[in-house]
Design a protein around this motif. Structure first.
Motif, PDB file in Angstrom:
ATOM      1  N   CYS A  51       0.849  -1.184   0.000  1.00 24.85           N
ATOM      2  CA  CYS A  51       0.000   0.000   0.000  1.00 24.85           C
ATOM      3  C   CYS A  51       0.891   1.242   0.000  1.00 24.85           C
ATOM      4  CB  CYS A  51      -0.901   0.010   1.237  1.00 24.85           C
ATOM      5  SG  CYS A  51      -1.999   1.435   1.309  1.00 24.85           S
ATOM      6  N   PRO A  52       0.751   2.107  -1.028  1.00 28.75           N
ATOM      7  CA  PRO A  52       1.526   3.359  -1.006  1.00 28.75           C
ATOM      8  C   PRO A  52       0.959   4.292   0.061  1.00 28.75           C
ATOM      9  CG  PRO A  52       0.012   3.364  -2.858  1.00 28.75           C
ATOM     10  CD  PRO A  52      -0.118   2.019  -2.188  1.00 28.75           C
ATOM     11  N   ILE A  53       1.833   5.037   0.709  1.00 29.47           N
ATOM     12  CA  ILE A  53       1.411   5.937   1.784  1.00 29.47           C
ATOM     13  C   ILE A  53       2.022   7.317   1.522  1.00 29.47           C
ATOM     14  CG2 ILE A  53       1.428   6.372   4.269  1.00 29.47           C
ATOM     15  CD1 ILE A  53       2.037   3.318   4.578  1.00 29.47           C
ATOM     16  N   GLU A  54       1.167   8.308   1.473  1.00 30.12           N
ATOM     17  CA  GLU A  54       1.662   9.669   1.315  1.00 30.12           C
ATOM     18  C   GLU A  54       1.193  10.567   2.450  1.00 30.12           C
ATOM     19  OE1 GLU A  54       1.031  13.006  -1.870  1.00 30.12           O
ATOM     20  OE2 GLU A  54       2.077  11.321  -2.776  1.00 30.12           O
ATOM     21  N   GLY A  55       0.150  10.190   3.146  1.00 31.18           N
ATOM     22  CA  GLY A  55      -0.384  11.007   4.223  1.00 31.18           C
ATOM     23  C   GLY A  55       0.225  10.659   5.565  1.00 31.18           C
ATOM     24  N   PHE A  56       1.328  11.270   5.893  1.00 31.38           N
ATOM     25  CA  PHE A  56       1.989  11.034   7.173  1.00 31.38           C
ATOM     26  C   PHE A  56       2.668  12.326   7.597  1.00 31.38           C
ATOM     27  CE2 PHE A  56       4.735   9.695   3.728  1.00 31.38           C
ATOM     28  CZ  PHE A  56       5.915  10.362   3.986  1.00 31.38           C
ATOM     29  N   HIS A  57       3.158  12.378   8.804  1.00 33.49           N
ATOM     30  CA  HIS A  57       3.823  13.579   9.332  1.00 33.49           C
ATOM     31  C   HIS A  57       5.267  13.577   8.823  1.00 33.49           C
ATOM     32  CE1 HIS A  57       5.300  16.613  12.053  1.00 33.49           C
ATOM     33  NE2 HIS A  57       4.046  16.833  12.464  1.00 33.49           N
ATOM     34  N   TYR A  58       5.514  14.380   7.789  1.00 33.67           N
ATOM     35  CA  TYR A  58       6.814  14.381   7.123  1.00 33.67           C
ATOM     36  C   TYR A  58       7.962  14.749   8.064  1.00 33.67           C
ATOM     37  CZ  TYR A  58       4.353  13.894   2.708  1.00 33.67           C
ATOM     38  OH  TYR A  58       3.578  13.420   1.696  1.00 33.67           O
ATOM     39  N   ALA A  59       7.779  15.774   8.867  1.00 33.76           N
ATOM     40  CA  ALA A  59       8.862  16.222   9.753  1.00 33.76           C
ATOM     41  C   ALA A  59       9.242  15.129  10.750  1.00 33.76           C
ATOM     42  CB  ALA A  59       8.461  17.504  10.481  1.00 33.76           C
ATOM     43  N   LYS A  60       8.234  14.457  11.328  1.00 32.48           N
ATOM     44  CA  LYS A  60       8.533  13.393  12.293  1.00 32.48           C
ATOM     45  C   LYS A  60       9.214  12.210  11.612  1.00 32.48           C
ATOM     46  CE  LYS A  60       4.999  14.448  15.715  1.00 32.48           C
ATOM     47  NZ  LYS A  60       3.773  13.990  16.374  1.00 32.48           N
ATOM     48  N   ALA A  61       8.752  11.854  10.421  1.00 31.72           N
ATOM     49  CA  ALA A  61       9.372  10.743   9.704  1.00 31.72           C
ATOM     50  C   ALA A  61      10.820  11.073   9.352  1.00 31.72           C
ATOM     51  CB  ALA A  61       8.580  10.412   8.437  1.00 31.72           C
ATOM     52  N   ASN A  62      11.061  12.298   8.879  1.00 31.86           N
ATOM     53  CA  ASN A  62      12.429  12.714   8.573  1.00 31.86           C
ATOM     54  C   ASN A  62      13.299  12.705   9.825  1.00 31.86           C
ATOM     55  OD1 ASN A  62      12.330  13.137   5.766  1.00 31.86           O
ATOM     56  ND2 ASN A  62      11.314  15.097   6.052  1.00 31.86           N
ATOM     57  N   GLN A  63      12.738  13.136  10.947  1.00 31.15           N
ATOM     58  CA  GLN A  63      13.490  13.166  12.205  1.00 31.15           C
ATOM     59  C   GLN A  63      13.895  11.750  12.620  1.00 31.15           C
ATOM     60  OE1 GLN A  63      11.230  14.528  15.577  1.00 31.15           O
ATOM     61  NE2 GLN A  63      13.053  14.923  16.798  1.00 31.15           N
ATOM     62  N   ILE A  64      12.973  10.813  12.528  1.00 26.53           N
ATOM     63  CA  ILE A  64      13.259   9.417  12.901  1.00 26.53           C
ATOM     64  C   ILE A  64      14.358   8.848  12.007  1.00 26.53           C
ATOM     65  CG2 ILE A  64      12.304   7.074  12.889  1.00 26.53           C
ATOM     66  CD1 ILE A  64       9.613   8.420  13.786  1.00 26.53           C
ATOM     67  N   LEU A  65      14.257   9.089  10.714  1.00 20.96           N
ATOM     68  CA  LEU A  65      15.269   8.567   9.785  1.00 20.96           C
ATOM     69  C   LEU A  65      16.626   9.220  10.007  1.00 20.96           C
ATOM     70  CD1 LEU A  65      13.087   8.345   6.565  1.00 20.96           C
ATOM     71  CD2 LEU A  65      13.870   6.454   8.003  1.00 20.96           C
ATOM     72  N   ALA A  66      16.620  10.506  10.305  1.00 20.55           N
ATOM     73  CA  ALA A  66      17.883  11.206  10.563  1.00 20.55           C
ATOM     74  C   ALA A  66      18.529  10.707  11.847  1.00 20.55           C
ATOM     75  CB  ALA A  66      17.640  12.716  10.635  1.00 20.55           C
ATOM     76  N   GLN A  67      17.730  10.520  12.897  1.00 18.90           N
ATOM     77  CA  GLN A  67      18.276  10.023  14.169  1.00 18.90           C
ATOM     78  C   GLN A  67      18.848   8.621  14.021  1.00 18.90           C
ATOM     79  OE1 GLN A  67      14.944  10.537  16.816  1.00 18.90           O
ATOM     80  NE2 GLN A  67      15.595  12.581  17.438  1.00 18.90           N
ATOM     81  N   PRO A  73      19.411  15.114   6.829  1.00 15.65           N
ATOM     82  CA  PRO A  73      18.295  16.044   6.670  1.00 15.65           C
ATOM     83  C   PRO A  73      18.659  17.347   5.965  1.00 15.65           C
ATOM     84  CG  PRO A  73      18.998  15.949   8.955  1.00 15.65           C
ATOM     85  CD  PRO A  73      19.749  14.891   8.226  1.00 15.65           C
ATOM     86  N   GLU A  74      19.951  17.634   5.839  1.00 12.22           N
ATOM     87  CA  GLU A  74      20.384  18.827   5.099  1.00 12.22           C
ATOM     88  C   GLU A  74      20.267  18.618   3.593  1.00 12.22           C
ATOM     89  OE1 GLU A  74      21.213  21.695   6.597  1.00 12.22           O
ATOM     90  OE2 GLU A  74      20.686  20.682   8.471  1.00 12.22           O
ATOM     91  N   LYS A  75      20.283  17.354   3.172  1.00  8.20           N
ATOM     92  CA  LYS A  75      20.277  17.047   1.737  1.00  8.20           C
ATOM     93  C   LYS A  75      19.128  16.150   1.314  1.00  8.20           C
ATOM     94  CE  LYS A  75      25.290  17.228   1.213  1.00  8.20           C
ATOM     95  NZ  LYS A  75      26.467  16.487   0.762  1.00  8.20           N
ATOM     96  N   GLU A  76      18.502  15.458   2.260  1.00  9.55           N
ATOM     97  CA  GLU A  76      17.512  14.442   1.904  1.00  9.55           C
ATOM     98  C   GLU A  76      16.244  14.600   2.724  1.00  9.55           C
ATOM     99  OE1 GLU A  76      20.801  10.957   1.111  1.00  9.55           O
ATOM    100  OE2 GLU A  76      20.255  11.492   3.157  1.00  9.55           O
ATOM    101  N   GLY A  77      15.167  14.094   2.176  1.00  8.49           N
ATOM    102  CA  GLY A  77      13.897  14.098   2.883  1.00  8.49           C
ATOM    103  C   GLY A  77      13.010  13.001   2.335  1.00  8.49           C
TER     104      GLY A  77
END
Length: 108
Positions: A51-67, A73-77
């Protein structure tokens, strides 16, 4: 590598008119749908639902992946996600597709 990157940059700026970071990110995000479609088709061929998912909290997802050290996060999202898995139960209703012979016609 430097020459290749300059070619990509020229293509993006001249051919696609991607002149700012937001336009570039939006274009790159659209490109992920090509890979997503192939991944979902391949998964389906081996019995895995997706299932493709586009409706999520982008900032939180980026934060989790960065941590986790998975993105810079300076170059990717993150642009979108896909969930994969096996269904627990079969669907309640049978497939509703018409037979191939009813929807495809060949002419000489």
């Amino acid at each position: 590598m430097e020459a290749r990157l300059k070619l990509y940059q020229a293509f993006q700026e001249n051919d696609l008119a991607l002149t700012n970071e937001r336009a570039l990110f939006d274009w790159a995000a659209k490109q992920t749908y090509i890979a997503m479609g192939n991944m979902m088709t391949a998964a389906s061929m081996i019995g895995i639902d997706s299932c493709p998912i586009e409706g999520f909290h982008y900032a939180k997802a980026n934060q989790i992946l960065a941590q986790a050290g998975l993105i810079n996060p300076e170059k990717e999202g993150i642009a979108n996600m896909i969930s994969f898995g096996y269904r627990l139960h079969d669907p309640k209703h049978p497939r509703s597709r018409k037979p191939r012979q009813e929807v495809i016609s060949w002419s000489d």
